[in-house]
Write an enzyme that holds these catalytic residues in place. Sequence first.
Site, PDB file in Angstrom:
ATOM      1  CE  LYS A  10      -3.880  -2.441   2.170  1.00 39.13           C
ATOM      2  NZ  LYS A  10      -4.924  -2.420   3.243  1.00 39.13           N
ATOM      3  CE1 TYR A  51      -9.390  -3.373   0.001  1.00 34.99           C
ATOM      4  CE2 TYR A  51      -8.529  -1.372  -1.001  1.00 34.99           C
ATOM      5  CZ  TYR A  51      -8.352  -2.494  -0.196  1.00 34.99           C
ATOM      6  OH  TYR A  51      -7.123  -2.726   0.397  1.00 34.99           O
ATOM      7  CG  PHE A  59     -13.516   0.833   6.472  1.00 35.94           C
ATOM      8  CD1 PHE A  59     -12.989   0.311   5.292  1.00 35.94           C
ATOM      9  CD2 PHE A  59     -14.291  -0.002   7.270  1.00 35.94           C
ATOM     10  CE1 PHE A  59     -13.226  -1.001   4.920  1.00 35.94           C
ATOM     11  CE2 PHE A  59     -14.547  -1.325   6.892  1.00 35.94           C
ATOM     12  CZ  PHE A  59     -14.004  -1.823   5.703  1.00 35.94           C
ATOM     13  NE  ARG A  87      -6.086 -12.491   4.526  1.00 31.89           N
ATOM     14  CZ  ARG A  87      -6.895 -11.422   4.526  1.00 31.89           C
ATOM     15  NH1 ARG A  87      -6.768 -10.461   3.605  1.00 31.89           N
ATOM     16  NH2 ARG A  87      -7.833 -11.277   5.441  1.00 31.89           N
ATOM     17  CB  THR A  93      -7.620  -5.904   9.476  1.00 29.71           C
ATOM     18  OG1 THR A  93      -8.111  -7.048   8.788  1.00 29.71           O
ATOM     19  CG2 THR A  93      -7.898  -4.654   8.653  1.00 29.71           C
ATOM     20  NE  ARG A 104      -2.387  -5.870   7.043  1.00 25.60           N
ATOM     21  CZ  ARG A 104      -3.474  -6.457   6.557  1.00 25.60           C
ATOM     22  NH1 ARG A 104      -4.053  -7.444   7.242  1.00 25.60           N
ATOM     23  NH2 ARG A 104      -3.992  -6.075   5.409  1.00 25.60           N
ATOM     24  CG  ASN A 114      -3.775  -2.642   6.737  1.00 34.29           C
ATOM     25  OD1 ASN A 114      -3.601  -2.239   5.592  1.00 34.29           O
ATOM     26  ND2 ASN A 114      -4.813  -3.367   7.084  1.00 34.29           N
ATOM     27  CG  HIS A 117      -5.026  -6.561  -0.747  1.00 34.00           C
ATOM     28  ND1 HIS A 117      -6.226  -6.888  -0.163  1.00 34.00           N
ATOM     29  CD2 HIS A 117      -4.952  -7.302  -1.880  1.00 34.00           C
ATOM     30  CE1 HIS A 117      -6.852  -7.776  -0.935  1.00 34.00           C
ATOM     31  NE2 HIS A 117      -6.092  -8.046  -1.989  1.00 34.00           N
ATOM     32  CD  GLU A 128      -8.272  -9.542  -4.231  1.00 33.38           C
ATOM     33  OE1 GLU A 128      -7.096  -9.878  -3.978  1.00 33.38           O
ATOM     34  OE2 GLU A 128      -9.148  -9.421  -3.338  1.00 33.38           O
TER      35      GLU A 128
HETATM   36  P1  RTP Z   1      -6.954  -6.144   2.742  1.00 28.87           P
HETATM   37  O1  RTP Z   1      -8.310  -6.442   2.094  1.00 28.87           O
HETATM   38  O2  RTP Z   1      -6.445  -4.757   2.419  1.00 28.87           O
HETATM   39  O3  RTP Z   1      -5.969  -7.232   2.474  1.00 28.87           O
HETATM   40  O4  RTP Z   1      -7.105  -6.166   4.317  1.00 28.87           O
HETATM   41  P2  RTP Z   1      -7.981  -7.107   5.221  1.00 28.87           P
HETATM   42  O5  RTP Z   1      -8.611  -8.196   4.386  1.00 28.87           O
HETATM   43  O6  RTP Z   1      -7.155  -7.481   6.388  1.00 28.87           O
HETATM   44  O7  RTP Z   1      -9.092  -6.096   5.711  1.00 28.87           O
HETATM   45  P3  RTP Z   1     -10.527  -5.751   5.101  1.00 28.87           P
HETATM   46  O8  RTP Z   1     -11.543  -5.985   6.148  1.00 28.87           O
HETATM   47  O9  RTP Z   1     -10.721  -6.379   3.756  1.00 28.87           O
HETATM   48  O10 RTP Z   1     -10.414  -4.168   4.917  1.00 28.87           O
HETATM   49  C1  RTP Z   1      -9.765  -3.636   3.807  1.00 28.87           C
HETATM   50  C2  RTP Z   1      -8.857  -2.515   4.243  1.00 28.87           C
HETATM   51  O11 RTP Z   1      -9.630  -1.411   4.665  1.00 28.87           O
HETATM   52  C3  RTP Z   1      -8.956  -0.704   5.690  1.00 28.87           C
HETATM   53  N1  RTP Z   1      -9.803  -0.676   6.864  1.00 28.87           N
HETATM   54  N2  RTP Z   1      -9.953   0.401   7.590  1.00 28.87           N
HETATM   55  N3  RTP Z   1     -12.019   0.553  10.531  1.00 28.87           N
HETATM   56  C4  RTP Z   1     -11.194   1.003   9.621  1.00 28.87           C
HETATM   57  O12 RTP Z   1     -10.763   2.152   9.614  1.00 28.87           O
HETATM   58  C5  RTP Z   1     -10.787   0.076   8.569  1.00 28.87           C
HETATM   59  N4  RTP Z   1     -11.171  -1.184   8.462  1.00 28.87           N
HETATM   60  C6  RTP Z   1     -10.542  -1.668   7.366  1.00 28.87           C
HETATM   61  C7  RTP Z   1      -7.654  -1.429   5.932  1.00 28.87           C
HETATM   62  O13 RTP Z   1      -6.667  -0.824   5.095  1.00 28.87           O
HETATM   63  C8  RTP Z   1      -7.978  -2.821   5.447  1.00 28.87           C
HETATM   64  O14 RTP Z   1      -6.820  -3.520   5.105  1.00 28.87           O
HETATM   65 MG    MG Z   2      -9.751  -7.808   2.603  1.00 31.81          MG
END
Ligand code: RTP
Ligand code: MG
Length: 137
Positions: A10, A51, A59, A87, A93, A104, A114, A117, A128
């Site tokens: 990122k 996304y 968010f 992962r 996250t 992370r 973080n 991705h 993707e």
């Molecule tokens: P990613 O998709 O980026 O690999 O991350 P992830 O699966 O661990 O998390 P996900 O739930 O898919 O959320 C995507 C990205 O959104 C941002 N986020 N911000 N509460 C918040 O402010 C919040 N929650 C999620 C993070 O950048 C997260 O990786």
């Molecule tokens: Mg995700």
Amino acid sequence: MTQRTLVLLKPDAVRRGLTGEIISRIERKAGWQLTALEQRTLDRAILEQHYAEHIGRPFYEPLMEFMASGPVVVMIVEGERVIEGVRQLAGPTDPVAAAPGSIRGDFGVIVRENLIHASDSEESAEREVKIFFPGRA
Ligand code: RTP
Ligand code: MG
């Protein structure tokens, strides 16, 4: 089981000069190959596809703005159990909840910023990869 996964480093990782460190952790796993590696600045259209599952969440807009705020590194990584494996290297996250030793957990503090991705399933990985590398079907 050989798989492929789509990984983004990122804008925070690029700005902070952490791409080499993160790529190195991925590259050192036995048998994993980086089969695509590119630095790009992502536009709104590609981020909306990537996304799509988060549209409407509180968010979502700040996330889109952050992800377009500077270049990212886009990669395809292939190898044994690579989807779950990347992962695991990334950690959960929320970087403060992520264990030290994870990407992370070692480098992050803010949930949005973080660093990385990685696709979360075989279905996500195929979806993707098509978004970022349409020629790689
Ligand atoms: P990613 O998709 O980026 O690999 O991350 P992830 O699966 O661990 O998390 P996900 O739930 O898919 O959320 C995507 C990205 O959104 C941002 N986020 N911000 N509460 C918040 O402010 C919040 N929650 C999620 C993070 O950048 C997260 O990786
Ligand atoms: Mg995700």
